[in-house]
Design a protein around this motif. Structure first.
Motif, mmCIF file in Angstrom:
data_model
loop_
_atom_site.group_PDB
_atom_site.id
_atom_site.type_symbol
_atom_site.label_atom_id
_atom_site.label_comp_id
_atom_site.label_asym_id
_atom_site.label_seq_id
_atom_site.Cartn_x
_atom_site.Cartn_y
_atom_site.Cartn_z
ATOM 1 N N VAL A 1 -15.138 12.616 9.188
ATOM 2 C CA VAL A 1 -14.012 12.893 8.293
ATOM 3 C C VAL A 1 -14.513 13.550 7.004
ATOM 4 C CG1 VAL A 1 -12.229 11.816 6.851
ATOM 5 C CG2 VAL A 1 -12.522 11.087 9.215
ATOM 6 N N LEU A 2 -15.625 13.033 6.471
ATOM 7 C CA LEU A 2 -16.205 13.626 5.259
ATOM 8 C C LEU A 2 -16.650 15.065 5.515
ATOM 9 C CD1 LEU A 2 -18.333 10.565 4.051
ATOM 10 C CD2 LEU A 2 -16.323 11.524 2.899
ATOM 11 N N GLY B 1 -17.665 3.526 13.912
ATOM 12 C CA GLY B 1 -16.725 3.655 12.803
ATOM 13 C C GLY B 1 -17.304 4.455 11.654
ATOM 14 N N VAL B 2 -18.551 4.162 11.314
ATOM 15 C CA VAL B 2 -19.225 4.909 10.249
ATOM 16 C C VAL B 2 -19.389 6.376 10.644
ATOM 17 C CG1 VAL B 2 -21.432 5.203 9.047
ATOM 18 C CG2 VAL B 2 -20.397 2.934 9.244
ATOM 19 N N LEU C 1 -16.260 8.104 10.075
ATOM 20 C CA LEU C 1 -16.074 8.308 8.638
ATOM 21 C C LEU C 1 -16.876 9.514 8.166
ATOM 22 C CD1 LEU C 1 -15.146 7.520 5.800
ATOM 23 C CD2 LEU C 1 -17.023 5.851 5.718
ATOM 24 N N VAL D 1 -23.651 7.308 5.005
ATOM 25 C CA VAL D 1 -22.367 7.590 4.358
ATOM 26 C C VAL D 1 -22.586 8.215 2.980
ATOM 27 C CG1 VAL D 1 -20.314 6.543 3.339
ATOM 28 C CG2 VAL D 1 -21.058 5.846 5.611
#
Length: 438
Positions: free
Chosen positions: A42-43, A35-36, A39, A171
């Motif tokens: 996406v970033l 999941g990370v 993410l 992240v």
């Protein structure tokens, strides 16, 4: 009244319960890490979209040129330090604070050396028509210290299996640059110079977050010493050089073969296909630890399961990606980047296979055999150069993407054979409970 002695059945049941809980814990870690990773993708895509829309195809090509040697040397310049730190963390024989300080000092040393190398290469090795970008390329080189410190210091969390802290730091590192880009675009607009400067600032801020909770980061005791870590890292350095040069060879070929516009199209599509690497690449984090754990070993059935599920997921994801990509590019990147779609069609299977390769390579490195795949990578690079040179007169820049796919296919077959041979060569060690991979 209960007996203080446990029956063999009770002991067996307790062992099964323990293994079941461990597998459940690892499965949760894997899901959260995937999941990370999505993410972060996406970033990165948001960052890519911002750069593409603010700089345009030519400007995106100029930015890719300025960043090329930074990207090429980022992992090569670690000199294998990341894998060595991960192995020390996985063995858990050194105090975590001492190891984190050692990781910081190692990152500062490798980052400084790599920065100098990048500046030298930017000064002498850019194509003649792109040498006007040398000042910006040298500016971008300053980001290497921060980036390498982040990579090596998060290797401590990764090796210890502390994926919560590892994911938080990843992240933050991934979000800093796109957030700075967005703020700057809304405030005063993003130019090529500002984009390069912001990248350096972002890498420095990301490095500082890794120091949180570490008292006297430079003055406190550290273990092992940097010189010792560098000696241990030599085999990994050779392997990383071959692996990362292979993974960046298409960017080198596009730098020399294509003009700035086509290079901009190619560079813009690289983050677009990142999602296809996420799941098998994340599995590689766990495979490294599995390889480094002397009490557990993968069996052929584990490898069959990992490869089979990875291939199925990658094939399905690639098909969906190729059906949607034309719409997505037109919507997110704008009409100026519609010609980049034909690059995306070829880069999608490249990314899908690359993710699996990175996972397999992590296991081999975790087993302490970083040199095993070097001949594989060298052969694949020779094939890529031959394919690109042969097809370029008729197909132009797209020949680089085709060459990248050819290199990934031969590497996948070869590296899979290496993993199967390694699994077949080892038996179950005393006290082994088998693999606990999710």
């Amino acid at each position: 009244m209960t007996s203080k002695f446990s029956s063999p059945n009770e002991i067996s049941e307790t062992g099964r319960d323990g293994r079941s809980k461990e597998k459940s814990r690892l499965a949760k870690q894997f899901i959260s890490t995937v999941g990370v990773a999505f993410l972060i993708v996406v970033l990165q895509m948001g960052q890519g979209i911002l750069l593409a829309r603010t700089l345009g195809p030519v400007g995106r090509g100029e930015y890719a040129t300025a960043m090329f040697f930074v990207q090429l040397l980022l992992y090569v310049g670690l000199f294998g330090g990341l894998e060595v730190i991960c192995r020390h963390a996985a063995e858990d024989k050194i105090d975590a604070s001492r190891l984190r300080r050692a990781a910081l000092k190692l990152g500062l040393v490798t980052g400084s050396v790599t920065t100098v190398l990048a500046i030298l290469l930017n000064s002498v090795a850019l194509p003649a028509e792109k040498q006007f970008l040398i000042p910006l390329a040298c500016l971008c080189s300053l980001s290497l210290i921060g980036q390498q410190v982040v990579l090596i210091m998060t290797g401590v969390d990764r090796g210890q299996g502390k994926f919560g802290a590892y994911n938080v730091r990843r992240v933050i590192a991934a979000a800093t640059f796109p957030v700075l880009l967005l703020i700057t675009e809304l405030a005063i607009g993003v130019s090529l110079l500002r984009a390069c400067g912001l990248f350096v600032v972002a890498s420095t801020l990301s490095m500082l977050t890794c120091l949180y909770g570490l008292r006297t980061p430079l003055g406190g005791p550290s273990e092992p010493k940097v010189a010792s870590l560098l000696r241990e890292s030599r085999p990994y350095a050779y392997s990383t050089f071959a692996t990362d040069l292979f993974e960046r060879l298409d960017l080198l070929l596009i730098l020399w073969i294509a003009g700035l516009r086509d290079q901009g199209y190619y560079a813009a599509m690289v983050p677009v296909v990142y999602p296809l690497t996420v799941i098998p690449n994340t599995m590689g984090l766990f495979l490294f630890n599995a390889g480094a754990d002397t009490t557990k070993r993968l069996k052929a059935t584990d490898v069959n399961r990992i490869l089979g599920s990875s291939l199925a997921v990658q094939a399905a994801s690639t098909i969906v990606f190729m059906l949607l990509i034309a719409t997505v590019i037109g919507w997110l990147y704008g009409e100026a980047f519609l010609p980049a779609i034909h690059f995306a069609y070829w880069l999608a299977p490249v990314a899908a296979i690359k993710g699996i390769l990175q996972g397999l390579d992590s296991y081999v490195k975790g087993r302490g055999k970083p040199l095993a795949a070097i001949r594989c990578r060298v052969t694949a690079m020779v094939l890529m150069v031959v394919v690109a040179i042969t097809l370029e007169p008729s197909l132009g820049a797209i020949s680089v993407a085709i060459a990248a796919l050819a290199g990934q296919v031969i590497s996948f077959v070869w590296l899979s054979a290496i993993v199967y041979a390694d699994v077949a060569s080892i038996g179950e060690p005393p006290g082994s409970t088998g693999s606990d991979l999710p």
